[in-house]
Design an enzyme around this catalytic site. Structure first.
Site, mmCIF file in Angstrom:
data_model
loop_
_atom_site.group_PDB
_atom_site.id
_atom_site.type_symbol
_atom_site.label_atom_id
_atom_site.label_comp_id
_atom_site.label_asym_id
_atom_site.label_seq_id
_atom_site.Cartn_x
_atom_site.Cartn_y
_atom_site.Cartn_z
ATOM 1 N N ASP A 97 -15.573 -36.107 7.082
ATOM 2 C CA ASP A 97 -15.068 -35.451 8.135
ATOM 3 C C ASP A 97 -15.874 -34.664 8.666
ATOM 4 O OD1 ASP A 97 -15.044 -34.034 5.878
ATOM 5 O OD2 ASP A 97 -12.728 -33.410 6.129
ATOM 6 N N ASP A 100 -20.774 -29.205 6.594
ATOM 7 C CA ASP A 100 -20.639 -27.447 6.932
ATOM 8 C C ASP A 100 -21.977 -26.833 6.375
ATOM 9 O OD1 ASP A 100 -20.277 -24.756 7.287
ATOM 10 O OD2 ASP A 100 -18.242 -24.673 6.567
ATOM 11 N N PHE A 149 -14.119 -22.403 12.260
ATOM 12 C CA PHE A 149 -13.326 -22.909 11.463
ATOM 13 C C PHE A 149 -12.348 -24.071 12.500
ATOM 14 C CE2 PHE A 149 -10.247 -24.075 8.415
ATOM 15 C CZ PHE A 149 -10.819 -24.342 7.309
HETATM 16 P P1 IMP Z 1 -19.915 -28.156 2.790
HETATM 17 O O1 IMP Z 1 -19.852 -28.415 1.537
HETATM 18 O O2 IMP Z 1 -19.940 -26.627 3.247
HETATM 19 O O3 IMP Z 1 -20.485 -28.874 3.869
HETATM 20 O O4 IMP Z 1 -18.085 -28.315 3.166
HETATM 21 C C1 IMP Z 1 -17.893 -29.395 3.660
HETATM 22 C C2 IMP Z 1 -16.325 -29.528 3.284
HETATM 23 O O5 IMP Z 1 -15.822 -28.219 3.534
HETATM 24 C C3 IMP Z 1 -15.750 -30.461 4.268
HETATM 25 O O6 IMP Z 1 -15.725 -31.892 3.839
HETATM 26 C C4 IMP Z 1 -14.286 -29.908 4.597
HETATM 27 O O7 IMP Z 1 -13.515 -30.411 3.717
HETATM 28 C C5 IMP Z 1 -14.459 -28.420 4.345
HETATM 29 N N1 IMP Z 1 -14.609 -27.841 5.594
HETATM 30 C C6 IMP Z 1 -16.061 -27.533 6.333
HETATM 31 N N2 IMP Z 1 -15.905 -26.617 7.289
HETATM 32 C C7 IMP Z 1 -14.423 -27.080 7.593
HETATM 33 C C8 IMP Z 1 -13.705 -26.677 8.778
HETATM 34 O O8 IMP Z 1 -13.946 -26.014 9.866
HETATM 35 N N3 IMP Z 1 -12.348 -26.691 8.489
HETATM 36 C C9 IMP Z 1 -11.710 -27.431 7.653
HETATM 37 N N4 IMP Z 1 -12.619 -27.855 6.704
HETATM 38 C C10 IMP Z 1 -13.699 -27.487 6.607
HETATM 39 MG MG MG Z 2 -14.088 -33.125 3.108
#
Ligand code: IMP
Ligand code: MG
Length: 173
Positions: A97, A100, A149
């Site tokens: 999805d 981040d 977010f």
């Molecule tokens: P990362 O490990 O920081 O890349 O986080 C990835 C996961 O964090 C995604 O698959 C989402 O489940 C969650 N996530 C990151 N940013 C958002 C956001 O803006 N809204 C909702 N979920 C988020």
């Molecule tokens: Mg996710």
């Protein structure tokens, strides 16, 4: 926190997925493709993107948890559900999805690479460009966004709003 304005409309999402699906269909012509959706967030992307893919595809899912109920990444990734499928020799495309920090995905990629897939690529609907801490090669991206977010279209805040057909900003009450 409450749901704020629409950042990416339903129409914009669907047209981006049509383009991504067309590109994937071209790139995987003549290959057997395994789509791996990262639950829970990727379920909507997976369903709509797959409808735009014309080569034969199989589906599998993984569930990971990195955030808990907060809006900041912890760096701690837990595999809650592993694949049902053996991926050795398979062409694997991970469907996300949102990327981040990149921590979740880099952990996933590492744990899948050792299983020796024929290829391992990533498709993500959204990518936060400002704050990516781990550089990741994403072959198919829908939209690049800032560090805000967002919720909707599979993305949640404390478990809610995944069912919105668009992507919206969260804002203070
Ligand atoms: P990362 O490990 O920081 O890349 O986080 C990835 C996961 O964090 C995604 O698959 C989402 O489940 C969650 N996530 C990151 N940013 C958002 C956001 O803006 N809204 C909702 N979920 C988020
Ligand atoms: Mg996710």
């Amino acid at each position: 926190m409450k749901v704020g304005e629409v950042l990416i409309s339903e129409e914009q999402i669907q047209s981006a997925l049509a383009e991504m699906g067309a590109a994937i269909s071209r790139d995987y012509e003549g290959k057997d493709l395994l789509l791996v959706g990262v639950l829970k967030g990727a379920f909507m992307v997976m369903a709509d993107l797959a409808r735009n893919i014309t080569v034969p595809v199989e589906f599998d899912f993984m569930a990971v948890s990195s955030y808990g109920a907060a809006t900041q990444t912890s760096g701690v990734v837990r595999i809650l559900k592993d694949l049902d499928t053996e991926i050795e020799g398979r062409h694997v495309l991970i469907i996300e999805d949102i990327i981040d920090s990149g921590l979740t995905l880099s952990y996933l990629l590492k744990s899948l690479k050792v299983r020796k897939p024929a290829s391992l690529e990533v498709a993500a609907l959204l990518r936060k460009v400002d704050i990516q801490r781990v550089p990741i090669d994403v072959s198919y991206t829908g939209f690049e966004i800032g560090s805000e977010f967002v919720v909707g279209y599979g993305l949640d805040y404390a478990g809610l709003y995944r069912n919105l057909p668009h992507v919206a900003l969260m804002e203070e009450e």
